[in-house]
Design a protein around this motif. Structure first.
Motif, short mmCIF file in Angstrom:
data_model
loop_
_atom_site.label_atom_id
_atom_site.label_comp_id
_atom_site.label_asym_id
_atom_site.label_seq_id
_atom_site.Cartn_x
_atom_site.Cartn_y
_atom_site.Cartn_z
N CYS A 108 13.29 29.44 2.97
CA CYS A 108 11.96 29.23 3.55
C CYS A 108 11.14 30.51 3.54
CB CYS A 108 12.08 28.67 4.97
SG CYS A 108 12.70 26.97 5.04
N ARG A 109 11.81 31.65 3.75
CA ARG A 109 11.11 32.94 3.71
C ARG A 109 10.56 33.19 2.31
NH1 ARG A 109 14.52 36.37 6.44
NH2 ARG A 109 13.34 35.76 8.27
N SER A 110 11.35 32.89 1.30
CA SER A 110 10.89 33.07 -0.08
C SER A 110 9.67 32.19 -0.35
CB SER A 110 12.00 32.72 -1.07
OG SER A 110 13.04 33.65 -0.98
N LEU A 111 9.70 30.99 0.17
CA LEU A 111 8.57 30.08 0.01
C LEU A 111 7.32 30.61 0.73
CD1 LEU A 111 7.58 27.30 -1.01
CD2 LEU A 111 8.34 26.37 1.18
N ALA A 112 7.49 31.04 1.98
CA ALA A 112 6.35 31.53 2.77
C ALA A 112 5.73 32.79 2.17
CB ALA A 112 6.79 31.80 4.21
N GLU A 113 6.54 33.63 1.56
CA GLU A 113 6.03 34.87 0.96
C GLU A 113 5.14 34.61 -0.25
OE1 GLU A 113 9.62 37.10 0.38
OE2 GLU A 113 9.53 37.95 2.40
N GLN A 114 5.17 33.38 -0.76
CA GLN A 114 4.28 33.05 -1.87
C GLN A 114 2.82 33.02 -1.43
OE1 GLN A 114 5.55 29.59 -4.11
NE2 GLN A 114 7.69 30.22 -3.96
N ARG A 145 1.82 31.81 7.14
CA ARG A 145 3.21 32.02 6.75
C ARG A 145 4.16 31.60 7.87
NH1 ARG A 145 4.04 37.86 3.90
NH2 ARG A 145 3.25 37.34 1.83
N LYS A 146 3.81 31.95 9.09
CA LYS A 146 4.63 31.58 10.23
C LYS A 146 4.74 30.06 10.34
CE LYS A 146 4.81 32.31 15.24
NZ LYS A 146 4.14 32.97 16.37
N GLN A 147 3.62 29.38 10.17
CA GLN A 147 3.63 27.92 10.22
C GLN A 147 4.43 27.33 9.06
OE1 GLN A 147 2.54 26.01 12.79
NE2 GLN A 147 3.66 24.43 11.66
N MET A 148 4.34 27.98 7.90
CA MET A 148 5.13 27.52 6.76
C MET A 148 6.63 27.62 7.05
SD MET A 148 2.98 29.14 3.58
CE MET A 148 4.07 28.54 2.28
N MET A 149 7.04 28.69 7.74
CA MET A 149 8.45 28.85 8.11
C MET A 149 8.89 27.71 9.02
SD MET A 149 10.01 31.47 6.74
CE MET A 149 11.41 31.69 7.85
N LYS A 150 8.06 27.38 10.01
CA LYS A 150 8.40 26.30 10.94
C LYS A 150 8.50 24.96 10.20
CE LYS A 150 6.24 28.24 15.08
NZ LYS A 150 5.16 28.03 16.08
N THR A 151 7.51 24.68 9.38
CA THR A 151 7.47 23.42 8.65
C THR A 151 8.65 23.31 7.69
OG1 THR A 151 5.07 23.36 8.80
CG2 THR A 151 6.08 21.99 7.10
N CYS A 152 8.95 24.37 6.99
CA CYS A 152 10.05 24.38 6.03
C CYS A 152 11.38 24.15 6.74
CB CYS A 152 10.06 25.70 5.26
SG CYS A 152 11.35 25.84 4.01
N MET A 153 11.59 24.86 7.84
CA MET A 153 12.85 24.71 8.56
C MET A 153 12.98 23.31 9.14
SD MET A 153 14.69 27.41 8.17
CE MET A 153 15.89 27.43 9.50
N SER A 154 11.90 22.76 9.65
CA SER A 154 11.93 21.38 10.16
C SER A 154 12.25 20.41 9.04
CB SER A 154 10.58 21.00 10.78
OG SER A 154 10.36 21.70 11.97
N GLY A 155 11.65 20.64 7.87
CA GLY A 155 11.90 19.79 6.72
C GLY A 155 13.33 19.83 6.24
N ARG A 156 14.03 20.90 6.57
CA ARG A 156 15.44 21.04 6.17
C ARG A 156 16.39 20.55 7.27
NH1 ARG A 156 16.21 24.96 1.71
NH2 ARG A 156 14.15 25.22 0.82
N GLY A 157 15.81 19.88 8.28
CA GLY A 157 16.65 19.24 9.30
C GLY A 157 16.88 20.05 10.55
#
Length: 129
Positions: free
Chosen positions: A48-54, A112-124
């Protein structure tokens, strides 16, 4: 060329932007989850961090904010100036642009912070904060 008040304003403005740039980049945010934080959690954080850093801090929105702030500040100083006109307006534009870029970067950091939350939620993961 520049008076001491103008230079002081420039230094303070650029210093604030620099400090803001050194702060947490948003992608380094560690979401609080309700549940286990084992190996899967660590891998998901990394992915998720790699994704958010985009999402670049100085992206198109940040640049637009900087240009708008530079223009408005420069025009405002020029309209209100008591003598040095162009020099003061240019200095105002530089300070306004720097502060505008800082604001844009802070917005991107929050994204980016919101992307981290969304990504982690999406991963369960049950993200609570």
């Amino acid at each position: 060329m520049f008076n001491s008040k103008s230079l002081y304003t420039l230094v303070i403005g650029l210093g604030a932007v620099s400090l803001g740039g050194c702060a947490n980049t948003g992608a380094a945010y560690m979401p609080i989850v309700d549940g286990p934080t084992g190996a899967k959690y660590e891998q998901d954080i990394s992915d998720c961090r790699s994704l958010a850093e985009q999402r670049k801090l100085l992206n198109g929105n940040s640049k637009e904010t900087a240009l708008l702030a530079a223009g408005l500040t420069g025009l405002s100083v020029f309209a209100d100036d008591k003598g040095n006109g162009l020099e003061e307006a240019l200095l105002g534009a530089v300070v306004g642009g720097a502060l505008g870029a800082g604001v844009g970067a802070m917005d991107a950091r929050e994204e980016r912070k919101q992307m981290m939350k969304t990504c982690m939620s999406g991963r369960g993961h049950r993200v609570v904060g």
